[in-house]
Design a protein around this motif. Structure first.
Motif, PDB file in Angstrom:
ATOM      1  N   PHE A 290      -2.561  -1.005 -10.692  1.00 18.22           N
ATOM      2  CA  PHE A 290      -1.938  -0.291  -9.566  1.00 18.22           C
ATOM      3  C   PHE A 290      -2.356   1.173  -9.607  1.00 18.22           C
ATOM      4  N   ASN A 291      -2.464   1.745  -8.416  1.00 12.65           N
ATOM      5  CA  ASN A 291      -2.968   3.107  -8.267  1.00 12.65           C
ATOM      6  C   ASN A 291      -1.802   3.979  -7.786  1.00 12.65           C
ATOM      7  N   PHE A 292      -1.030   4.502  -8.750  1.00  7.60           N
ATOM      8  CA  PHE A 292       0.228   5.160  -8.375  1.00  7.60           C
ATOM      9  C   PHE A 292       0.080   6.447  -7.569  1.00  7.60           C
ATOM     10  N   PRO A 293      -0.947   7.282  -7.810  1.00 10.48           N
ATOM     11  CA  PRO A 293      -1.038   8.491  -6.974  1.00 10.48           C
ATOM     12  C   PRO A 293      -1.075   8.160  -5.483  1.00 10.48           C
ATOM     13  N   ALA A 294      -1.718   7.053  -5.120  1.00 12.79           N
ATOM     14  CA  ALA A 294      -1.765   6.696  -3.693  1.00 12.79           C
ATOM     15  C   ALA A 294      -0.384   6.251  -3.211  1.00 12.79           C
ATOM     16  N   LEU A 295       0.335   5.536  -4.067  1.00 15.98           N
ATOM     17  CA  LEU A 295       1.681   5.099  -3.664  1.00 15.98           C
ATOM     18  C   LEU A 295       2.573   6.310  -3.378  1.00 15.98           C
ATOM     19  N   ASP A 300       0.063  12.075   5.140  1.00 16.99           N
ATOM     20  CA  ASP A 300      -0.680  13.298   5.390  1.00 16.99           C
ATOM     21  C   ASP A 300      -2.160  12.979   5.162  1.00 16.99           C
ATOM     22  N   ALA A 301      -2.961  13.236   6.186  1.00 20.64           N
ATOM     23  CA  ALA A 301      -4.375  12.827   6.136  1.00 20.64           C
ATOM     24  C   ALA A 301      -5.105  13.459   4.950  1.00 20.64           C
ATOM     25  N   ASP A 302      -4.829  14.750   4.688  1.00 19.49           N
ATOM     26  CA  ASP A 302      -5.554  15.417   3.600  1.00 19.49           C
ATOM     27  C   ASP A 302      -5.214  14.806   2.247  1.00 19.49           C
ATOM     28  N   ARG A 303      -3.924  14.516   2.065  1.00 20.09           N
ATOM     29  CA  ARG A 303      -3.512  13.953   0.774  1.00 20.09           C
ATOM     30  C   ARG A 303      -4.119  12.562   0.579  1.00 20.09           C
ATOM     31  N   TRP A 304      -4.175  11.781   1.669  1.00 22.35           N
ATOM     32  CA  TRP A 304      -4.777  10.450   1.561  1.00 22.35           C
ATOM     33  C   TRP A 304      -6.276  10.541   1.325  1.00 22.35           C
ATOM     34  N   ARG A 305      -6.901  11.501   2.006  1.00 24.20           N
ATOM     35  CA  ARG A 305      -8.350  11.653   1.810  1.00 24.20           C
ATOM     36  C   ARG A 305      -8.622  11.959   0.330  1.00 24.20           C
ATOM     37  N   ALA A 306      -7.808  12.849  -0.240  1.00 29.45           N
ATOM     38  CA  ALA A 306      -7.998  13.218  -1.649  1.00 29.45           C
ATOM     39  C   ALA A 306      -7.780  11.991  -2.550  1.00 29.45           C
ATOM     40  N   ILE A 308      -8.161   8.861  -1.789  1.00 31.81           N
ATOM     41  CA  ILE A 308      -9.263   7.898  -1.610  1.00 31.81           C
ATOM     42  C   ILE A 308     -10.520   8.408  -2.323  1.00 31.81           C
ATOM     43  N   GLU A 309     -10.804   9.702  -2.152  1.00 29.29           N
ATOM     44  CA  GLU A 309     -11.995  10.266  -2.808  1.00 29.29           C
ATOM     45  C   GLU A 309     -11.894  10.109  -4.324  1.00 29.29           C
ATOM     46  N   GLU A 310     -10.710  10.414  -4.852  1.00 27.64           N
ATOM     47  CA  GLU A 310     -10.549  10.326  -6.306  1.00 27.64           C
ATOM     48  C   GLU A 310     -10.693   8.877  -6.777  1.00 27.64           C
ATOM     49  N   THR A 311     -10.145   7.967  -6.005  1.00 27.76           N
ATOM     50  CA  THR A 311     -10.229   6.555  -6.377  1.00 27.76           C
ATOM     51  C   THR A 311     -11.679   6.086  -6.343  1.00 27.76           C
ATOM     52  N   THR A 477     -13.400  14.436  10.510  1.00 28.37           N
ATOM     53  CA  THR A 477     -12.396  14.193  11.560  1.00 28.37           C
ATOM     54  C   THR A 477     -11.773  15.510  12.021  1.00 28.37           C
ATOM     55  N   PRO A 478     -11.086  15.472  13.159  1.00 31.34           N
ATOM     56  CA  PRO A 478     -10.215  16.601  13.507  1.00 31.34           C
ATOM     57  C   PRO A 478      -9.080  16.696  12.484  1.00 31.34           C
ATOM     58  N   PRO A 479      -8.401  17.862  12.385  1.00 31.88           N
ATOM     59  CA  PRO A 479      -7.324  18.022  11.399  1.00 31.88           C
ATOM     60  C   PRO A 479      -6.231  16.959  11.567  1.00 31.88           C
ATOM     61  N   GLY A 480      -5.704  16.495  10.441  1.00 30.49           N
ATOM     62  CA  GLY A 480      -4.595  15.534  10.492  1.00 30.49           C
ATOM     63  C   GLY A 480      -5.033  14.105  10.745  1.00 30.49           C
ATOM     64  N   VAL A 481      -6.348  13.896  10.851  1.00 28.96           N
ATOM     65  CA  VAL A 481      -6.861  12.549  11.126  1.00 28.96           C
ATOM     66  C   VAL A 481      -7.699  12.102   9.929  1.00 28.96           C
ATOM     67  N   LEU A 482      -7.578  10.814   9.626  1.00 27.05           N
ATOM     68  CA  LEU A 482      -8.337  10.234   8.522  1.00 27.05           C
ATOM     69  C   LEU A 482      -9.225   9.155   9.120  1.00 27.05           C
ATOM     70  N   ALA A 483     -10.488   9.096   8.712  1.00 30.02           N
ATOM     71  CA  ALA A 483     -11.360   8.051   9.270  1.00 30.02           C
ATOM     72  C   ALA A 483     -12.210   7.429   8.176  1.00 30.02           C
ATOM     73  N   LEU A 484     -12.223   6.102   8.155  1.00 28.02           N
ATOM     74  CA  LEU A 484     -13.002   5.343   7.175  1.00 28.02           C
ATOM     75  C   LEU A 484     -14.089   4.586   7.914  1.00 28.02           C
ATOM     76  N   ARG A 485     -15.263   4.553   7.329  1.00 24.66           N
ATOM     77  CA  ARG A 485     -16.324   3.690   7.839  1.00 24.66           C
ATOM     78  C   ARG A 485     -16.509   2.598   6.800  1.00 24.66           C
TER      79      ARG A 485
END
Ligand code: GLC
Length: 550
Positions: A290-295, A300-306, A308-311, A477-485
């Motif tokens: 389990f990946n607790f930091p993500a839980l 917040d898009a920035d926190r999720w981006r961070a 995901i990047e770290e993972t 992305t624009p601020p506050g937006v998260l986008a995955l390809r």
């Protein structure tokens, strides 16, 4: 072992890389005998819901014999079912039926501690010379009579991780409740006994284990104090000791000696993805963790981006396969967490409820389109909030009752919980809010409900190899937006998530000409928020997420 046809995997890897897991907390899922506590027959009777939903695998929280000081995580017999949940025959029937329906089943294995009512501990506490004395961690008092070190237990941060045992004049270690003494994995007999537990259930046909606080089975031999900057944090979140890796490798070899890709999922309760990643070893420790930091990431898009990047960076560099989870039986449900965040902004209750549902729906899109194995927690497909627990209703030593409220199955007074011989008995905890309208039956009849969104997402994931197994790239992305390809061969999807309270217009690389909308989290057309504004522009509503095929 499995009679059902397995879906071919997009990558040809083991089943658990592309599976979606669903966590069952047996006390609160479904109650077949009407005693107010969920049971194995209740799960059996409701398997059809899980098949309809489209998950691939179940994780059952503990159903073993237990005095229930920690609601089953205090095990007094690892190889039997607590009568409140049924018996071994009920377990076998559930496993057989789940397999016949194409569902894998993993079970919780609690290696770090037992109940203080386990025969091993009863013997250990009977005298200093008893056979099982050294199966647990005992220490003499220090001179001033205080505990052997400064470790803090998990549920009560004011309490030491030690209890003094008057009759034998020593302290015993418990990283959790005093009723959960820690086993001493330095003792070969403990290792053998706990391996035998794994074999017992593997021989019965389970598809693997979720190993409870697996990183705690190794401790530094002299049990040193936690250093001042972190003293006061429960020791279970700090314990990170090299010898544990060796022990996990032995567990892994045992599991791998069985056919059919049995899986070991570690609860490695450490607070950085980097620390957790080391427990994948060189592909020879846990299969998944389990990946607790993500839980714990807020909406917040920035926190999720961070996160995901770290993972991607820490697990990707080891070839380790990520997992994603938003809710479980130990934390407030994610909708409740997002709801609280909104309350802080001073919104009225109705707006908050609408917003937190929108966020929960968008979060479902995110969870089910990330690269890795997702874990759902029972009831998130209904968009449940935590139950309001009045102080006199509180039961859990760790204050986690709210997320463990019983699942409302229908709109009747008992919500499907009082049909057995004991009809009329209240369930063990109160229902979550709005259970008369937010229940499985009501949401099942509404094609726009969050329940149907989860089902559509699971179907799209199943039908779209790039979502199950493709590469992941974060897009600008624009601020506050998260986008995955997500891409695999010629298959490409874009997943775009707006975590803000305002509409956002998407253009350019996010919405290549010719993209088509596969799914919108708020359901296309209902709020009218997701719409193409021209051939290469797209309007995304507040807290809305979409999946595009490009
Ligand atoms: C894990 C479980 C939690 C339990 C604890 C002690 O963190 O998820 O519910 O209380 O371990 O077993």
């Amino acid at each position: 072992m499995h009679e059902q046809e397995q879906e071919p995997s997009a990558e040809g890897g083991p089943w658990w890389r592309e599976a979606v897991f669903y966590q069952l907390y047996p006390r609160s899922f479904a109650d077949a005998n009407g005693d107010g506590v969920g049971d194995l027959d209740g799960i059996l009777a409701r398997l059809e819901h899980l098949v309809w939903l489209g998950v691939d695998a179940l994780w059952l929280s503990p159903f073993y014999r237990s005095p229930m000081a920690d609601f089953g995580y205090d095990v007094s017999d690892h190889c039997d079912v607590d009568p409140i949940f049924g018996d071994l025959a009920a377990f076998d029937a559930l496993l057989t039926e789940a397999h016949a329906l194409g569902l894998r089943v993993i079970i919780d294995w609690v290696p770090n501690h037992t109940s203080d009512q386990h025969p091993w501990f009863l013997d250990a506490a009977s005298s200093r010379d008893s056979e099982h004395r050294d199966w647990y961690v005992w220490r003499d008092p220090v001179e001033d009579g205080s505990p052997p070190n400064n470790w803090v237990a998990a549920f009560d941060l004011t309490a030491p991780a030690w209890t003094f045992h008057e009759p034998t004049g020593q302290w015993y270690l418990h990283l959790f409740d005093p009723a959960q003494p820690d086993l001493d994995w330095d003792q070969p007999a403990v290792v053998r006994a706990m391996h035998e537990v794994l074999q017992f259930w593997l021989d019965r046909g389970v598809d693997g284990f979720r190993a409870d606080v697996l990183h705690t089975i190794g401790k530094f031999p002299d049990l040193p104090d936690d250093p001042p900057p972190v003293a006061g944090i429960p020791h279970c979140a700090l314990n990170d000791v090299p010898v544990t890796h060796e022990r996990i490798r032995a567990i892994r070899s045992l599991i791998d000696s069985y056919p059919d890709d049995r899986v070991l999922v570690g609860e490695i309760y450490l607070m950085t993805t980097d620390a957790i990643a080391s427990y994948y070893g060189d592909g020879d420790e846990v299969h998944l963790a389990f990946n607790f930091p993500a839980l714990y990431a807020p909406w917040d898009a920035d926190r999720w981006r961070a996160a995901i990047e770290e993972t991607e960076a820490t697990l990707g560099s080891r070839g380790a396969w990520p997992t994603w989870v938003l809710s479980n039986h130990d934390n407030p449900r994610h909708r409740t967490r997002y709801d609280r965040a909104a309350i802080h902004r001073g919104e009225d209750a109705a707006t908050t409820a609408r917003r937190s549902e929108a966020r929960a729906r968008a979060a479902a899109v995110l969870l089910l389109t990330l690269r890795g194995t997702p874990f759902l927690y029972q009831g998130e497909e209904l968009g449940l909030l935590d139950a309001d627990i009045r102080p006199e209703q509180a039961l859990d030593p760790g204050s986690r009752d709210g997320c463990r409220a019983p699942l409302p199955w229908d709109g009747s007074a008992g919500h499907g919980w009082s049909t057995g011989p004991g009809a009329g008995i209240d369930p063990w905890l109160p229902f979550p809010p709005e259970a008369d309208v937010r229940n499985r039956e009501a949401l099942h009849t509404d094609p726009n409900s969050i329940l149907h969104l989860y089902r559509r997402l699971l179907a799209v994931r199943r039908a779209t190899p790039e979502l199950r197994a493709g590469e992941l790239e974060l897009l600008d992305t624009p601020p506050g937006v998260l986008a995955l390809r997500r891409s695999l061969g010629a298959g490409v999807c874009h997943v775009v998530i707006n975590t803000t309270d305002a509409e956002v217009e998407l253009s350019g690389v996010l919405v290549p000409v010719g993209s088509t909308l596969l799914i919108a989290s708020d359901d296309l057309g209902r709020t009218g928020a997701a719409r193409a504004t021209s051939t290469d522009r797209f309007m995304l509503g507040a807290d809305q997420a979409i999946i595009l095929t490009v």
